[in-house]
Scaffold this active site. Structure first.
Site, PDB file in Angstrom:
ATOM      1  N   LYS A  99       6.584  56.633 -16.633  1.00 59.07           N
ATOM      2  CA  LYS A  99       8.094  56.053 -16.612  1.00 59.07           C
ATOM      3  C   LYS A  99       7.714  54.815 -17.314  1.00 59.07           C
ATOM      4  CE  LYS A  99      11.811  57.608 -13.949  1.00 59.07           C
ATOM      5  NZ  LYS A  99      12.272  57.408 -12.549  1.00 59.07           N
ATOM      6  N   HIS A 158       9.266  61.162 -25.195  1.00 58.66           N
ATOM      7  CA  HIS A 158       8.507  62.402 -24.414  1.00 58.66           C
ATOM      8  C   HIS A 158       9.979  62.801 -23.777  1.00 58.66           C
ATOM      9  CE1 HIS A 158      11.597  58.800 -22.454  1.00 58.66           C
ATOM     10  NE2 HIS A 158      12.195  60.161 -21.389  1.00 58.66           N
ATOM     11  N   LYS A 216      18.173  53.608  -8.183  1.00 60.59           N
ATOM     12  CA  LYS A 216      17.700  53.997  -9.698  1.00 60.59           C
ATOM     13  C   LYS A 216      17.855  52.968 -10.614  1.00 60.59           C
ATOM     14  CE  LYS A 216      17.604  57.764 -10.672  1.00 60.59           C
ATOM     15  NZ  LYS A 216      16.513  58.922 -10.708  1.00 60.59           N
ATOM     16  N   CYS A 249      18.130  65.492 -13.616  1.00 59.88           N
ATOM     17  CA  CYS A 249      17.764  65.198 -15.079  1.00 59.88           C
ATOM     18  C   CYS A 249      16.433  64.226 -14.952  1.00 59.88           C
ATOM     19  CB  CYS A 249      18.217  64.039 -15.682  1.00 59.88           C
ATOM     20  SG  CYS A 249      19.951  64.516 -15.512  1.00 59.88           S
ATOM     21  N   SER A 250      15.188  64.802 -15.521  1.00 62.16           N
ATOM     22  CA  SER A 250      14.119  64.104 -14.741  1.00 62.16           C
ATOM     23  C   SER A 250      13.131  64.736 -15.980  1.00 62.16           C
ATOM     24  CB  SER A 250      13.620  64.827 -13.580  1.00 62.16           C
ATOM     25  OG  SER A 250      12.257  64.100 -13.357  1.00 62.16           O
ATOM     26  N   GLU A 255      14.383  60.963 -25.874  1.00 63.17           N
ATOM     27  CA  GLU A 255      14.089  62.211 -24.997  1.00 63.17           C
ATOM     28  C   GLU A 255      13.665  63.642 -25.915  1.00 63.17           C
ATOM     29  OE1 GLU A 255      14.268  60.958 -19.944  1.00 63.17           O
ATOM     30  OE2 GLU A 255      15.781  62.404 -20.923  1.00 63.17           O
TER      31      GLU A 255
END
Length: 252
Positions: free
Chosen positions: A62, A78, A101, A113-114, A176
């Protein structure tokens, strides 16, 4: 006499060297320790790296998937997802991301959101976006405390994918292929304070005023989706099928 002078000069040089190097070293050490331990640990999770057509090509942490390249300002592409959660009255849940965060702290955004994780085999499943749905179920439980038995993978309405990039603060950013999931259901909420500092439900007719009066900015993905698609989708919660586009990737 000469030896005494040399000793004095040596002592002064060493003192100056300590003054010039110690603060820098301390600053680097402080920077390394500034992140919340839980959030720092999450940086080790393995995201699914994809090409521009959303084909999986590998895995990366991450941290590596959100670091902005200092010269090119590129961020590794990703796979991710964004959940938009509505209650039975059609009100949408908005959360404020915790100050803990690392990426986009203390900002307002949609419900969750992940990322699906490469190390979780089930979350690599691509048919019917099952891996994405399972990841969304897992993260809604972790972030908002929604019991996993209240939301099943088939409850999510998968609408489309969005490709976006944002360099963030120049250190941490986003790039993303973002799967858009809608969910309308009354659920139990028990937010995780390490992830979320505030939750609220907004009516469709108050979203513009609410956003204008937020005391913090929006996340880039939420801002983008709100500007381009969200209102139309929200106006048609009972007819979302017409807006499905599972073949094409929307690029803004």
């Amino acid at each position: 006499m000469l030896a005494s002078r040399l000793n004095l000069l040596t002592s002064r040089f060493q003192a100056l060297r300590r003054c010039s190097t110690t603060p820098g070293r301390q600053q680097k050490e402080a920077t390394a320790e500034v992140h919340d331990p839980l959030q720092a640990s999450a940086l080790k999770e393995q995201c699914i790296v994809v090409d521009e057509n959303d084909r999986a090509i590998g895995a990366a942490s991450k941290a590596d998937c959100h670091r902005v390249h200092p010269q090119t300002r590129d961020v590794k592409l990703h796979r991710a997802f964004s959940v938009f959660l509505f209650n039975a009255k059609g009100e949408m849940l908005v959360q404020r991301r915790s100050v803990h965060k690392i990426t986009f702290p203390n900002t307002y955004t949609n419900a969750c959101c992940s990322h699906p994780l490469h190390e979780i085999e089930q979350e690599r499943q691509e048919a019917n976006a099952l891996g994405i749905r399972l990841a969304a179920q897992r993260r809604l439980n972790y972030e908002l405390g929604i019991p996993t038995d209240e939301i099943q993978p088939e409850d999510f309405h998968y609408l489309t994918r969005i490709h976006y990039a944002d360099a963030g603060d120049g250190v941490w950013g986003e790039h993303e292929i973002d799967y858009i999931l809608f969910l309308q259901k009354d659920v139990t909420l028990k937010p995780n304070s390490n992830e979320v500092s505030e939750v609220r439900f907004l009516r469709r007719d108050e979203i513009d005023d609410a956003v204008a009066n937020f005391s913090a900015p929006l996340t880039p993905w939420f801002s983008l989706i709100l500007r381009h698609r969200l209102k139309q989708w929200w106006d048609n919660l009972n007819g979302l099928k017409q807006f499905e586009d599972l073949k094409n990737i929307q690029r803004f």
